[in-house]
Design a protein around this motif. Structure first.
Motif, PDB file in Angstrom:
ATOM      1  N   ALA A 178      -6.073  15.509  -0.113  1.00 30.54           N
ATOM      2  CA  ALA A 178      -7.238  14.875   0.675  1.00 30.54           C
ATOM      3  C   ALA A 178      -7.005  15.591   2.102  1.00 30.54           C
ATOM      4  CB  ALA A 178      -6.789  13.548   0.814  1.00 30.54           C
TER       5      ALA A 178
ATOM      6  N   TYR B 117       0.673  12.082   7.621  1.00 33.83           N
ATOM      7  CA  TYR B 117       1.830  12.588   7.617  1.00 33.83           C
ATOM      8  C   TYR B 117       2.368  12.918   9.132  1.00 33.83           C
ATOM      9  CZ  TYR B 117       0.688  13.047   2.595  1.00 33.83           C
ATOM     10  OH  TYR B 117       0.214  12.811   1.577  1.00 33.83           O
TER      11      TYR B 117
ATOM     12  N   SER C 288      -5.226   1.322  -4.266  1.00 31.58           N
ATOM     13  CA  SER C 288      -6.324   1.148  -3.361  1.00 31.58           C
ATOM     14  C   SER C 288      -7.622   1.932  -3.906  1.00 31.58           C
ATOM     15  CB  SER C 288      -5.952   1.784  -2.081  1.00 31.58           C
ATOM     16  OG  SER C 288      -4.990   1.127  -1.293  1.00 31.58           O
ATOM     17  N   LYS C 289      -7.256   2.916  -4.675  1.00 35.37           N
ATOM     18  CA  LYS C 289      -8.766   3.867  -5.030  1.00 35.37           C
ATOM     19  C   LYS C 289      -8.808   3.640  -6.566  1.00 35.37           C
ATOM     20  CE  LYS C 289      -7.653   5.913  -1.091  1.00 35.37           C
ATOM     21  NZ  LYS C 289      -6.435   6.349  -0.304  1.00 35.37           N
TER      22      LYS C 289
ATOM     23  N   GLY D   2       0.920  -1.086  -0.015  1.00 33.51           N
ATOM     24  CA  GLY D   2       0.013  -0.186  -0.046  1.00 33.51           C
ATOM     25  C   GLY D   2       0.851   1.172  -0.140  1.00 33.51           C
ATOM     26  N   SER D   3       0.216   2.426  -0.561  1.00 33.92           N
ATOM     27  CA  SER D   3       1.272   3.717  -0.300  1.00 33.92           C
ATOM     28  C   SER D   3       1.322   3.961   1.082  1.00 33.92           C
ATOM     29  CB  SER D   3       0.619   4.534  -1.160  1.00 33.92           C
ATOM     30  OG  SER D   3      -0.755   5.044  -0.936  1.00 33.92           O
ATOM     31  N   ASP D   4       0.626   3.639   2.061  1.00 36.54           N
ATOM     32  CA  ASP D   4       1.124   3.862   3.439  1.00 36.54           C
ATOM     33  C   ASP D   4       2.551   3.261   3.744  1.00 36.54           C
ATOM     34  OD1 ASP D   4      -1.268   5.415   3.991  1.00 36.54           O
ATOM     35  OD2 ASP D   4      -2.252   3.688   4.887  1.00 36.54           O
TER      36      ASP D   4
ATOM     37  N   ASP E 266       2.095  12.893  -3.110  1.00 35.77           N
ATOM     38  CA  ASP E 266       1.298  11.860  -2.972  1.00 35.77           C
ATOM     39  C   ASP E 266       0.172  11.766  -4.005  1.00 35.77           C
ATOM     40  OD1 ASP E 266      -0.330   9.776  -1.907  1.00 35.77           O
ATOM     41  OD2 ASP E 266      -0.319  10.527   0.091  1.00 35.77           O
TER      42      ASP E 266
ATOM     43  N   ALA F 148      -2.272   9.758  -4.791  1.00 40.64           N
ATOM     44  CA  ALA F 148      -3.326   8.680  -4.333  1.00 40.64           C
ATOM     45  C   ALA F 148      -4.544   8.584  -5.323  1.00 40.64           C
ATOM     46  CB  ALA F 148      -3.544   8.704  -3.041  1.00 40.64           C
ATOM     47  N   TYR F 149      -5.063   9.897  -5.879  1.00 36.02           N
ATOM     48  CA  TYR F 149      -6.216  10.137  -6.462  1.00 36.02           C
ATOM     49  C   TYR F 149      -5.727  10.607  -7.844  1.00 36.02           C
ATOM     50  CZ  TYR F 149      -7.980   9.724  -1.755  1.00 36.02           C
ATOM     51  OH  TYR F 149      -8.267   9.159  -0.632  1.00 36.02           O
TER      52      TYR F 149
ATOM     53  N   ARG G 142      -3.301  -4.397  -0.728  1.00 34.13           N
ATOM     54  CA  ARG G 142      -2.211  -3.525  -0.285  1.00 34.13           C
ATOM     55  C   ARG G 142      -0.992  -3.612  -1.145  1.00 34.13           C
ATOM     56  NH1 ARG G 142      -4.091  -0.589   1.317  1.00 34.13           N
ATOM     57  NH2 ARG G 142      -2.470   0.200   2.711  1.00 34.13           N
ATOM     58  N   ILE G 143      -1.305  -2.685  -2.243  1.00 29.70           N
ATOM     59  CA  ILE G 143      -0.347  -2.258  -3.060  1.00 29.70           C
ATOM     60  C   ILE G 143      -0.115  -0.793  -3.392  1.00 29.70           C
ATOM     61  CG2 ILE G 143       0.964  -2.855  -5.339  1.00 29.70           C
ATOM     62  CD1 ILE G 143      -0.938  -5.122  -5.821  1.00 29.70           C
TER      63      ILE G 143
ATOM     64  N   TYR H  36      -3.545  14.723   4.185  1.00 20.91           N
ATOM     65  CA  TYR H  36      -3.689  13.243   4.726  1.00 20.91           C
ATOM     66  C   TYR H  36      -3.200  13.165   6.105  1.00 20.91           C
ATOM     67  CZ  TYR H  36      -3.302   8.060   4.333  1.00 20.91           C
ATOM     68  OH  TYR H  36      -3.415   6.789   4.543  1.00 20.91           O
TER      69      TYR H  36
ATOM     70  N   ALA I 180      -0.129  16.059  -0.792  1.00 25.45           N
ATOM     71  CA  ALA I 180      -0.880  15.148  -1.716  1.00 25.45           C
ATOM     72  C   ALA I 180      -1.506  15.890  -2.725  1.00 25.45           C
ATOM     73  CB  ALA I 180      -1.858  14.670  -0.829  1.00 25.45           C
TER      74      ALA I 180
ATOM     75  N   LEU J 159       5.009   5.369   1.711  1.00 25.17           N
ATOM     76  CA  LEU J 159       5.195   6.843   2.379  1.00 25.17           C
ATOM     77  C   LEU J 159       6.160   6.636   3.373  1.00 25.17           C
ATOM     78  CD1 LEU J 159       1.525   8.203   1.530  1.00 25.17           C
ATOM     79  CD2 LEU J 159       3.792   9.274   0.819  1.00 25.17           C
TER      80      LEU J 159
ATOM     81  N   THR K 247      -1.059   4.597  -5.477  1.00 26.80           N
ATOM     82  CA  THR K 247      -1.824   3.234  -4.868  1.00 26.80           C
ATOM     83  C   THR K 247      -2.707   2.939  -5.637  1.00 26.80           C
ATOM     84  OG1 THR K 247      -3.036   2.825  -2.872  1.00 26.80           O
ATOM     85  CG2 THR K 247      -3.519   4.838  -3.937  1.00 26.80           C
TER      86      THR K 247
HETATM   87  C1  LIG Z   1      -5.895   6.664   0.661  1.00 24.85           C
HETATM   88  C2  LIG Z   1      -4.493   7.399   0.796  1.00 24.85           C
HETATM   89  C3  LIG Z   1      -3.241   6.794   0.989  1.00 24.85           C
HETATM   90  C4  LIG Z   1      -2.841   5.269   1.405  1.00 24.85           C
HETATM   91  O1  LIG Z   1      -3.253   4.411   0.491  1.00 24.85           O
HETATM   92  P1  LIG Z   1      -3.007   2.740   0.645  1.00 24.85           P
HETATM   93  O2  LIG Z   1      -2.342   2.712  -0.734  1.00 24.85           O
HETATM   94  O3  LIG Z   1      -4.287   2.066   0.782  1.00 24.85           O
HETATM   95  O4  LIG Z   1      -1.895   2.808   1.668  1.00 24.85           O
HETATM   96  C5  LIG Z   1      -2.175   7.629   0.783  1.00 24.85           C
HETATM   97  N1  LIG Z   1      -2.089   8.919   0.590  1.00 24.85           N
HETATM   98  C6  LIG Z   1      -3.404   9.444   0.772  1.00 24.85           C
HETATM   99  C7  LIG Z   1      -3.553  10.893   0.388  1.00 24.85           C
HETATM  100  C8  LIG Z   1      -4.729   8.820   0.437  1.00 24.85           C
HETATM  101  O5  LIG Z   1      -5.660   9.091   0.410  1.00 24.85           O
END
Ligand SMILES: *Cc1c(COP(=O)(O)O)cnc(C)c1O
Length: 352
Positions: free
Chosen positions: A155, A114, A209-210, A85-87, A181, A183-184, A218-219, A111, A151, A90, A207
């Protein structure tokens, strides 16, 4: 109970993740998951998996996935780092790049993980205030610092800044790693990736995840200069060599290989977002124009916590943050059209 060993415990205030209800008839719009399934090939890979391969450790270099992602993004095979996951990505990036004495900077509304990583790794940090419109001010990131994290889109504000905004920051901070970041990003007007050729201090985090509908697998990954990726791999190999499972690696590759499905699925989310952006505005909601898979909206009369609680009573979960600057707002993940329609009906009743 107070025990003697407790003086030696590392004290942290952990990140609080959105709720994952066990109840199946919840309309779950609280953690920005994708309402559509992953690419069909992901299902075939998992169903066809020979469990005998689980006897062996996975590839510690994660090369199948790293190479597939590098080819997809048109960068070198030594320019991608994959994690749980990106967590995880990061977290490794914070540990790798933020080892200086000067405080790192990130926006005060962003987010919430951080500051948690900064605290747990003893990284000094400061926050830069976003404007009344929630926009980030590039000038705030031009002072001395030990690193920058932003980000984009941000977010929970859903606001996207153009690459030119980041170019200023990158240019003015040659001694700092600037983590963007993304993510979106797949729901937005685009990535800062083209800047990587020009700036060695850029690290982009992505990520599954979205946009790739694989939060449960979890990638996450980072794209950067080979030297930056090598530094992250050194840290990773000093903590846990085998991060991604065989199943995650194989299904991650399958997702990247189906661009048509991916593009279609992102386009559906974006179309629903833009439709319900207008619908919710018509019943008194307002907020930024989203470039993500969620809306960050407040109502002109009814408070955020009130709406949050009343939706929850009807098994509709959205996210509410009790932070004073944003506690009028709700972060509403874009679901299917049917889910968004049910949400709208419930909201109409709450705000009438
Ligand atoms: C959802 C999200 C993440 C984490 O995503 P994972 O890959 O599920 O760990 C990281 N940064 C931001 C801004 C997010 O919204």
């Amino acid at each position: 109970m107070q025990y003697k060993w407790m003086d030696n415990v590392r004290k942290v205030e952990p990140y609080v993740a959105g709720e994952q209800p066990k109840n199946a008839d919840v309309i779950k719009l609280n953690t920005n998951e994708n309402p559509y399934p992953p690419a069909p090939e992901v299902r075939s890979i998992i169903n066809g998996m020979d469990t005998d391969i689980l006897r062996k450790y996975p590839d510690p270099t994660i090369s199948d996935l790293v190479n597939a992602l590098a080819d997809y993004h048109g960068v070198g095979h030594d320019q991608v780092f994959a994690g749980v996951g990106s967590d995880d990505v990061l977290s490794v990036a914070f540990l790798t790049f933020f080892a200086g004495d000067k405080p790192i900077i990130f926006p005060d509304i962003t987010y919430a993980f951080y500051p948690v990583w900064a605290d747990v790794y003893r990284i000094p940090y400061g926050t830069a205030p976003v404007g009344a419109d929630f926009r980030i001010n590039a000038a705030d990131y031009m002072k001395e610092n030990g690193g920058i994290v932003i980000a984009n889109p941000n977010a929970p504000t859903s606001i996207w800044e153009a690459p030119a905004f980041f170019e200023e920051i990158l240019k003015n901070n040659p001694s700092s790693m600037v983590i963007v970041d993304e993510a979106y990003v797949d729901f937005s007007n685009g990535s800062v990736l083209p800047l990587l050729e020009k700036y060695d201090n850029l690290l982009i985090v992505r990520t599954y995840s979205k946009s790739r509908s694989m939060a449960g697998m979890r990638i996450g990954y980072a794209i950067g200069r080979p030297e930056a990726i090598a530094a992250m791999n050194d840290i990773k190999q000093s903590i846990n060599s085998y991060t991604l499972t065989q199943i995650a690696i194989a299904s991650g590759v399958a997702s990247v290989n189906d661009e048509k499905y991916f593009a279609g699925s992102c386009a559906k989310v974006v179309a629903t977002r833009d439709k319900y952006d207008a619908v919710l505005r018509s019943i008194g909601f307002s907020g930024p124009k989203s470039q993500t898979n969620f809306l960050f909206f407040k109502h002109e009369r009814v408070g955020g916590n009130e709406i949050f609680k009343r939706l929850r009573e009807q098994n509709i979960f959205v996210r509410h943050f009790s932070k004073p600057a944003i506690d009028d707002y709700l972060r509403i993940t874009i679901g299917t059209d049917e889910e968004m329609e049910r949400l709208t009906q419930a909201l109409k009743d709450i705000v009438k």
